[in-house]
Design an enzyme around this catalytic site. Structure first.
Site, short mmCIF file in Angstrom:
data_model
loop_
_atom_site.label_atom_id
_atom_site.label_comp_id
_atom_site.label_asym_id
_atom_site.label_seq_id
_atom_site.Cartn_x
_atom_site.Cartn_y
_atom_site.Cartn_z
N LYS A 18 0.39 -7.46 -4.79
CA LYS A 18 0.49 -6.10 -5.31
C LYS A 18 1.93 -5.62 -5.22
O LYS A 18 2.63 -5.99 -4.28
CB LYS A 18 -0.37 -5.14 -4.45
CG LYS A 18 -1.85 -5.21 -4.68
CD LYS A 18 -2.54 -4.19 -3.78
CE LYS A 18 -4.06 -4.29 -3.89
NZ LYS A 18 -4.58 -3.91 -5.21
N ARG A 24 -14.82 -8.43 -5.52
CA ARG A 24 -16.02 -8.94 -6.21
C ARG A 24 -16.38 -10.34 -5.75
O ARG A 24 -17.53 -10.74 -5.79
CB ARG A 24 -15.80 -8.88 -7.72
CG ARG A 24 -14.61 -9.66 -8.21
CD ARG A 24 -14.17 -9.26 -9.61
NE ARG A 24 -13.34 -8.05 -9.61
CZ ARG A 24 -12.84 -7.49 -10.71
NH1 ARG A 24 -13.10 -8.03 -11.89
NH2 ARG A 24 -12.09 -6.42 -10.64
N1 BES Z 1 -8.75 -2.94 -3.47
C1 BES Z 1 -8.38 -2.93 -4.84
C2 BES Z 1 -8.87 -1.68 -5.58
C3 BES Z 1 -8.27 -0.37 -5.14
C4 BES Z 1 -7.18 0.16 -5.79
C5 BES Z 1 -8.84 0.34 -4.10
C6 BES Z 1 -6.64 1.36 -5.39
C7 BES Z 1 -8.30 1.56 -3.70
C8 BES Z 1 -7.23 2.07 -4.34
C9 BES Z 1 -8.96 -4.15 -5.55
O1 BES Z 1 -9.15 -5.28 -4.77
C10 BES Z 1 -8.00 -4.53 -6.63
O2 BES Z 1 -6.91 -4.89 -6.30
N2 BES Z 1 -8.44 -4.42 -7.87
C11 BES Z 1 -7.61 -4.72 -8.98
C12 BES Z 1 -8.43 -5.54 -9.94
C13 BES Z 1 -7.63 -6.20 -11.04
C14 BES Z 1 -6.75 -7.28 -10.47
C15 BES Z 1 -8.57 -6.79 -12.04
C16 BES Z 1 -7.18 -3.40 -9.62
O3 BES Z 1 -7.96 -2.45 -9.63
O4 BES Z 1 -6.05 -3.33 -10.07
ZN ZN Z 2 -7.39 -6.48 -4.67
#
Ligand code: BES
Ligand code: ZN
Ligand code: ZN
Length: 507
Positions: A287, A361
């Site tokens: 990230k 997921r």
């Molecule tokens: N933990 C994150 C989602 C999240 C984002 C929770 C902001 C709380 C605040 C999740 O694991 C994630 O990173 N999701 C990605 C999915 C994408 C790679 C398809 C996202 O939402 O960007």
């Molecule tokens: Zn994630």
């Protein structure tokens, strides 16, 4: 870790003491240190004449009208034997609902904490004059006050303020007896919420998977719940390929905790599954720094499920409830899973990992398949901080609900309205399943389009729920807040615990 928050119970000379009490006294006769009085802008809402008169006196002072947010403290009143009276405006009569009362309860406590008080007596408005049921009035006030009386300060050397030791609620004598059960129930549920908040706010260096699992286990065993742990060795043996792929980059061992609440004669089984990523760096699909900020909260689903089961042990509903909590840390390293890797999930389907940041997921599908196989639940609900896309869709105050069962989704939304842990039903369109196709494996963990990310994530999960009555709640928005509210400090909100405790009665 085991010294974590011990319920909202203060230990006085080793004895545990409850904080909330219903009390019936005559404030014109009995001495009180601090009385907190809710004041409605355009109506008298109190039964006790002396209180109504005191409110009138307060309203004579120009700066206090009883408008929402108004505050006034008066000392040494003639009629009422209180050293001080704190009047808090709650606004117009029409706007008084349970959330307004919760907020008042929270404000009453927070203001008193700031004044360095240690106990208060809160005046409960009249059933007759507010035309609201005592159950509703009390439940909301108790919740707001109890939840507002929580400080997450264990990482601060200098602790500026202290929680209140005692919060009394002034009611009529018959109410004290009749609503004792409601009081105990509310305390049990809110203790769960506070426990979840503490877990979520705790920094990731103090809740590495092994530590978090130990903490959950210890707290659940204390309530005599049956707890089993599937450690990494067992997960490998039983082929939890998707879950293990997420934890592969971490120095910590992944695990799955299963908590079982199984009262005798239970006819139904409900399974709750909570995403427990103790830190989500994104893994090799790292990230950007700003998005990593609050990723200690990526185990909020796990915290909600564990804390709900702990609350249920006190509430004792008639059904069997299983809490399955997969716990991992998502880190990049030489042993981490790579984008493009293909893993085999617990139920046998292969998954191409298009992005290691779509890890929630992956751990959920293995937990879902395992729970269905082992427990055959009548209803299965997973709760997870799953997608940023859900925050884009609904903002940070509302959770997204996805289900193939309309009735279940509507029940969740209704519980959200009641508890103010608000949920909104989102569509689950089969059309979008095509975006999850993989050229090489049975399914891919990310969508081929950037749109509708919360829906495609839910569809990915649905592929593993089989024919079960299943719902998914995406709490990426409301699980964590940066700015405090009337009854929640900055950090974890404990979202889900009050929602589930209410919902289970409906299932
Ligand atoms: N933990 C994150 C989602 C999240 C984002 C929770 C902001 C709380 C605040 C999740 O694991 C994630 O990173 N999701 C990605 C999915 C994408 C790679 C398809 C996202 O939402 O960007
Ligand atoms: Zn994630
Ligand atoms: Zn995540």
């Amino acid at each position: 870790m085991e010294t974590i928050f011990d319920g909202q119970i203060c230990r006085l000379s080793g004895r545990r003491k409850r904080v909330l009490y219903l009390k019936s006294i005559d404030p014109t006769k009995t001495k009180v240190e601090t009385l907190v009085i809710p004041v409605c802008e355009d109506r008298d809402i109190h039964d006790i004449e002396a209180i109504s008169l005191a409110v009138k006196t307060a309203k004579k002072i120009k700066e206090f009208k009883g408008e929402k947010g108004d505050e006034l403290t008066l000392y040494n009143h003639l009629k009422i034997k209180a050293m001080r009276m704190i009047f808090l405006g709650i606004g117009k009569y029409k706007k008084i609902d349970s959330e307004a009362l919760r907020r008042f309860g929270g404000r009453a406590v927070k203001k008193s904490i700031k004044m360095n008080l240690s106990e208060i007596l809160v005046v409960v408005p009249s059933e007759r004059k507010t035309k609201k049921k005592m159950t509703m009035l009390l439940e909301a006030l108790l919740e707001g006050a109890f939840l507002g009386n929580h400080l997450f300060d264990k990482y601060k050397k200098e602790k500026k303020h202290k929680q209140l030791k005692k919060i009394d609620f002034l009611v009529k004598p018959d109410v004290v007896k009749a609503f004792r059960q409601l009081l105990l129930r509310t305390v049990a549920v809110c203790e769960g919420t506070l426990l979840a908040r503490e877990w979520v706010s705790m920094p990731s260096n103090d809740k590495r998977p092994e530590q978090f699992i130990r903490s959950i286990t210890a707290r659940a065993r204390k309530e005599n719940l049956k707890v089993s742990l599937l450690d990494e060795k067992r997960l490998k043996r039983q082929k939890f390929g998707a879950l293990l792929a997420v934890g592969a980059g971490s120095q910590s061992q992944s695990g799955m905790v299963v908590i079982e609440y199984a009262p005798k004669g239970a006819k139904k089984t409900v399974a709750l599954i909570g995403k427990g990523v103790t830190f989500d760096s994104g893994g090799i699909s790292l990230k950007p720094a700003a998005s990593m900020d609050d990723m200690k909260s990526d185990m909020s689903g796990a915290a909600a499920v564990a804390a709900t089961l702990i609350a249920l042990a006190k509430l004792k509903p008639k059904m069997r409830v299983i809490g399955a909590i997969p716990v991992v840390e998502n880190m990049p390293s030489g042993t981490a899973t790579r984008p493009g890797d293909i893993v085999r999930s617990f139920d046998g389907k292969t998954v191409e990992i298009g992005n290691t940041d779509a890890e929630g997921r992956l751990i959920l599908i293995d937990a879902i398949s395992y729970t269905i196989k082992k427990y055959q639940p009548d209803t299965l609900i997973d709760v997870a901080t799953l997608t940023g896309a859900c925050i884009v869709a609904l903002g940070d105050k509302i959770a997204g609900v996805f289900s193939t069962d309309d009735k279940l989704a509507k029940d969740i939304v209704r519980s959200g309205e009641k508890t103010h842990e608000r949920c909104w039903q989102m569509p689950l369109l089969d059309d979008y399943k095509e975006f999850l196709k993989s050229d090489f494996a049975d399914i891919r963990n990310i969508s081929s389009t950037q749109w509708g990310g919360a829906i495609t994530a839910a569809l990915f999960l649905s592929e593993f729920a089989g024919d079960s009555r299943w719902a998914h709640i995406d709490i990426a928005g409301p699980a964590f807040i940066k700015n405090e509210t009337e009854y929640c400090g900055a950090g974890g909100t404990g979202f889900g615990v009050r929602l589930f405790c209410d919902l289970l009665d409906k299932l």
